[in-house]
Scaffold this motif. Structure first.
Motif, PDB file in Angstrom:
ATOM      1  N   TYR A 206       0.760  -1.158  -0.106  1.00 39.45           N
ATOM      2  CA  TYR A 206       0.239   0.022   0.150  1.00 39.45           C
ATOM      3  C   TYR A 206       0.891   1.189   0.055  1.00 39.45           C
ATOM      4  O   TYR A 206       0.773   1.976   0.932  1.00 39.45           O
ATOM      5  CB  TYR A 206      -0.864  -0.241   1.388  1.00 39.45           C
ATOM      6  CG  TYR A 206      -2.254  -0.789   1.052  1.00 39.45           C
ATOM      7  CD1 TYR A 206      -3.435  -0.118   0.308  1.00 39.45           C
ATOM      8  CD2 TYR A 206      -2.269  -2.023   1.390  1.00 39.45           C
ATOM      9  CE1 TYR A 206      -4.453  -0.800   0.294  1.00 39.45           C
ATOM     10  CE2 TYR A 206      -3.559  -2.677   1.190  1.00 39.45           C
ATOM     11  CZ  TYR A 206      -4.548  -2.070   0.505  1.00 39.45           C
ATOM     12  OH  TYR A 206      -5.712  -2.984   0.303  1.00 39.45           O
ATOM     13  N   HIS A 209      -0.927   4.170   1.934  1.00 40.56           N
ATOM     14  CA  HIS A 209      -0.900   4.542   3.451  1.00 40.56           C
ATOM     15  C   HIS A 209       0.607   5.095   3.673  1.00 40.56           C
ATOM     16  O   HIS A 209       0.992   5.797   4.662  1.00 40.56           O
ATOM     17  CB  HIS A 209      -0.794   2.993   4.007  1.00 40.56           C
ATOM     18  CG  HIS A 209      -2.533   2.759   4.037  1.00 40.56           C
ATOM     19  ND1 HIS A 209      -2.982   1.467   3.940  1.00 40.56           N
ATOM     20  CD2 HIS A 209      -3.672   3.292   4.062  1.00 40.56           C
ATOM     21  CE1 HIS A 209      -4.304   1.371   4.102  1.00 40.56           C
ATOM     22  NE2 HIS A 209      -4.567   2.655   3.998  1.00 40.56           N
ATOM     23  N   TYR A 213       3.133   7.336   6.329  1.00 40.86           N
ATOM     24  CA  TYR A 213       3.832   6.570   7.114  1.00 40.86           C
ATOM     25  C   TYR A 213       5.217   6.605   6.752  1.00 40.86           C
ATOM     26  O   TYR A 213       6.088   6.493   7.743  1.00 40.86           O
ATOM     27  CB  TYR A 213       3.316   5.178   7.548  1.00 40.86           C
ATOM     28  CG  TYR A 213       2.173   5.128   8.346  1.00 40.86           C
ATOM     29  CD1 TYR A 213       2.111   5.643   9.763  1.00 40.86           C
ATOM     30  CD2 TYR A 213       0.767   5.060   7.674  1.00 40.86           C
ATOM     31  CE1 TYR A 213       0.673   5.796  10.294  1.00 40.86           C
ATOM     32  CE2 TYR A 213      -0.336   5.103   8.474  1.00 40.86           C
ATOM     33  CZ  TYR A 213      -0.197   5.387   9.813  1.00 40.86           C
ATOM     34  OH  TYR A 213      -1.365   5.420  10.425  1.00 40.86           O
ATOM     35  N   TYR A 279      -4.109  11.003   4.584  1.00 38.14           N
ATOM     36  CA  TYR A 279      -3.970  11.059   3.281  1.00 38.14           C
ATOM     37  C   TYR A 279      -4.625  12.393   2.538  1.00 38.14           C
ATOM     38  O   TYR A 279      -4.373  12.178   1.279  1.00 38.14           O
ATOM     39  CB  TYR A 279      -4.499   9.731   2.748  1.00 38.14           C
ATOM     40  CG  TYR A 279      -3.824   8.844   3.817  1.00 38.14           C
ATOM     41  CD1 TYR A 279      -2.848   8.233   3.855  1.00 38.14           C
ATOM     42  CD2 TYR A 279      -4.790   8.072   4.519  1.00 38.14           C
ATOM     43  CE1 TYR A 279      -2.267   7.487   4.762  1.00 38.14           C
ATOM     44  CE2 TYR A 279      -4.573   7.099   5.318  1.00 38.14           C
ATOM     45  CZ  TYR A 279      -3.136   6.768   5.572  1.00 38.14           C
ATOM     46  OH  TYR A 279      -3.044   5.794   6.527  1.00 38.14           O
ATOM     47  N   GLU A 330     -10.921   4.661   4.389  1.00 36.83           N
ATOM     48  CA  GLU A 330     -11.204   3.305   4.518  1.00 36.83           C
ATOM     49  C   GLU A 330     -12.793   2.945   3.626  1.00 36.83           C
ATOM     50  O   GLU A 330     -12.906   1.845   3.183  1.00 36.83           O
ATOM     51  CB  GLU A 330     -11.213   2.580   5.920  1.00 36.83           C
ATOM     52  CG  GLU A 330      -9.764   2.595   6.579  1.00 36.83           C
ATOM     53  CD  GLU A 330      -8.908   1.628   5.756  1.00 36.83           C
ATOM     54  OE1 GLU A 330      -9.381   0.278   5.368  1.00 36.83           O
ATOM     55  OE2 GLU A 330      -7.804   2.360   5.188  1.00 36.83           O
TER      56      GLU A 330
END
Length: 388
Positions: A206, A209, A213, A279, A330
């Motif tokens: 991913y 994500h 991070y 995000y 999500e």
């Protein structure tokens, strides 16, 4: 067609599927709703869908829906990667999760999965033990690799004894790190045994994500400072693909370091179209329909060319994922909205008439933003510069 024929075959595109249309999974999709979704996915070339558990009715109803579609139309072809959910003792109970012991319910989940495979051997071609069940950031439920290994070995023994179809492929679907592609602390003896026990590796990646991070790949480098906004965005998406490819190769390299050579496919990867969190506009600025479309097409082009199956996450938006926050990312990984509107990634298929005559929730398949590309682009943000 068996898993060996399907996985890695670009004529048999794969996707992750959940048919939930409301903010709770208490509202299970009906048989007719599942059929509508399968017709839509079939029209766009999908031939194998991935599910996640068998303790809710959706999985068994989906298999029934596919069988009935096949019976009414012999040309209809759809297969399933059936997921069996695995978690640790005390998961989801409010008690402290015990990651060194497994939930007593896992045995029932596996037994139900076996029953469904044997009831629908013409449809279920892959059985996945757990979903992101070994990665440590899944802090509410993860288990040790020994638990996954135990159940994979159990299922392989059932195949050998004729209690499961011999051509069924068994795997576990987990984060790239769980398969040895990241931190070396995952490089355990039990993981090595698991890699040798599965029929293939199903790994997740991913970049979306990681734009929050682990954002080094995502930020615009100084040498691109004078590029146009669209050039900066497209370059960032090219780097996102490279990031996913790097994680894939790391898993492949760890597998081969153990003297193992078997297929590695992508069990999940995706890109959300809406986010008010990490995000979104105040975060990594990764989220909009243009970037989702770019990532989807880049991933399909790469994996199809390389003979890698990509169970793209996901087919339809599912509002239960973050029920208390409608704009949570999500909820918005789908290529279609809950209402059945095709997001920008699929506008070309709408133009071709692929979805003519098909409906979701009674709605014909139309484009998001009323088909206005300028409106799409107004929401597209440039990733931050290095140093921001």
């Amino acid at each position: 067609m068996n898993a060996k024929d399907i996985l890695g075959n670009p004529e048999y595109l794969a996707i992750s599927y959940g048919g939930y249309r409301t903010k709770t999974r208490d509202n299970q999709p009906t048989l007719n709703e599942l059929k509508d979704d399968m017709r839509i996915l079939h029209a766009m070339g999908i031939r194998i869908v991935r599910t996640y558990n068998v303790h809710l009715a959706q999985a068994s109803n989906l298999l029934k829906a596919i069988r009935e579609l096949k019976e009414s139309d012999p040309s209809f072809e759809m297969y399933v990667m059936l997921g069996a959910w695995i978690d640790c003792k005390n998961a989801w109970t409010g008690k402290e999760p015990d990651h060194n012991a497994e939930s007593a319910r896992n045995a029932k989940e596996i037994a139900t999965a076996v029953e469904l495979v044997n009831q629908y051997p013409d449809i279920v071609k892959v059985l996945a033990v757990g979903n992101e069940a070994m990665v440590r950031w899944a802090a509410s439920y993860y288990v040790q690799p020994s638990v996954i290994l135990k159940w994979v070995n159990h299922l392989q023994e059932l195949k050998k004894s004729g209690k499961l179809p011999k051509d069924l492929w068994i795997t576990s679907s987990d984060d790239f790190a769980s398969w040895g592609g990241g931190d070396e602390s995952y490089h355990t003896e039990d993981l090595a045994k698991l890699i040798k026990a599965v029929d293939y590796i199903s790994m997740h990646t991913y970049p979306y994500h990681n734009s929050h991070y682990n954002p080094e790949f995502w930020k615009v480098p100084e040498e691109e400072a004078e590029s146009s906004d669209l050039e900066k965005i497209d370059a960032a998406m090219a780097r996102a693909l490279e990031f996913a490819q790097k994680q894939y190769r790391a898993v492949e390299a760890h597998m081969k370091s153990l003297g193992v050579d078997k297929p590695v496919h992508i069990g999940e990867t995706g890109w959300a179209s809406i986010s008010d969190g990490h995000y979104g506009p105040k975060g990594s600025r990764a989220t909009d329909e243009y970037k989702e479309a770019k990532y989807y097409h880049l991933m399909r082009e790469w994996t199809n060319a390389e003979g890698i199956s990509c169970f793209y996450f996901e087919a339809f938006d599912e509002p239960w994922k973050d029920a208390h926050n409608p704009k949570g990312s999500e909820n918005h990984f789908g290529l279609f909205t809950v209402e059945g509107k095709a997001k920008y990634a699929l506008w070309n298929l709408v133009d071709k008439g692929i979805f003519d005559g098909l409906t979701r929730n009674g709605n014909t398949i139309t484009k998001t933003f009323d088909g206005d590309q300028d409106a799409v682009m107004q929401e597209v943000l440039v990733p931050p510069m290095v140093g921001e």
